[in-house]
Enzyme design. Structure first.
Site, PDB file in Angstrom:
ATOM      1  CB  SER A 137      -0.958  -0.078   1.111  1.00 58.29           C
ATOM      2  OG  SER A 137      -1.923   1.132   1.255  1.00 58.29           O
ATOM      3  CE1 TYR A 151      -0.437   5.038  -5.594  1.00 63.23           C
ATOM      4  CE2 TYR A 151       0.003   6.417  -4.006  1.00 63.23           C
ATOM      5  CZ  TYR A 151       0.172   5.375  -4.554  1.00 63.23           C
ATOM      6  OH  TYR A 151       1.461   4.625  -4.464  1.00 63.23           O
TER       7      TYR A 151
END
Length: 255
Positions: A137, A151
């Protein structure tokens, strides 16, 4: 040093940067590798650097049918799968109007991770020994950053996905975790800093200096530092970790 001999690991986004570093480290520990990415030539270059057996597949992780076929083919060639590192993704800004890349960014990062995990579930080794999913991540899953809402949302969504599937997969002894890096010395980081420099009318070097100095440790991580955390999570030392997110961000976010 852990021994992954006899185990097969899938790394998406394996052609460059963090994915390449993870593939190298797992291979050097004895694992067979399945390298996924959009550019076959880059994957084949990485495969040539590995210590053991590897297969490469050109895959857009945002296309579920491609992901499923790649995992089925890999398992047919190398046997059932033991480790998945869902690393593939894209970054950059999304803007109101024609510049809004929401669908593209969310699909590559969040949908892509989900498609890979479900395909891994179909092809993984059965039994009581731990199997592992690690999602790469980002620290922007932890705090807001202007201009990159897609994002940020996709990376935060990955953490929700990890927590939910960690509980779902626990009875099968499949451990699901995330790593949330800060700035890492990759081309993706360079590209983003260049975008910021262009937006602000500054030189790249000035922006890089400002970004690094804003971090308490005033440094960027190296890709192999992230690979070392993956190695830890899939080792005996990681057997108590599931549903967790590790934060190698040089102090950018302190939970």
């Amino acid at each position: 040093m852990i021994d992954l001999t006899g185990r097969t690991a899938v790394v998406s986004g394996a052609g460059t940067g963090i994915g390449r570093a993870i593939a190298l480290r797992l291979s050097h520990r004895g694992a067979k590798l399945v390298l996924l990415g959009r550019t076959l030539e880059k994957l084949e270059t990485v495969a040539g650097e590995l210590s053991g057996e590897a297969v490469c597949a050109s895959v857009d992780v945002a296309v579920r049918s491609q992901v499923e076929e790649a995992f089925r083919s890999a398992a047919a060639r190398l046997g059932p799968l033991h480790i998945l590192v869902a690393n593939a993704g894209i970054g950059g800004p999304n803007d109101l109007g024609e510049g809004d890349r929401w669908d593209e960014i969310v699909r590559a990062n969040l949908d892509g991770a989900y498609f890979c995990i479900r395909a891994f579930e179909e092809s993984m080794e059965q039994g009581s020994d731990p199997r592992h999913v690690v999602v790469i991540s980002s620290c922007v899953a932890r705090f807001g950053v202007p201009g990159i809402s897609a994002y940020s949302a996709a990376k935060a969504g990955q953490l929700g996905l990890v927590r939910s599937l960690a509980v779902e997969f626990a009875p099968k002894r499949v451990l699901v975790n995330a790593i949330c890096p800060g700035w890492v010395e990759t081309q993706m980081a360079v590209d983003r800093m260049e975008e910021i420099a262009a937006e602000q009318g500054q030189a790249y070097g000035e922006v890089r200096k400002e970004m690094v100095e804003a971090v308490p440790l005033q440094r960027m991580s190296e890709p192999d530092e992230i690979a070392a955390l993956v190695e830890f999570l899939v080792s005996e030392g990681g057997v108590a970790f599931t549903g967790q997110a590790l934060d190698p961000n040089n102090g950018a976010w302190m939970g």
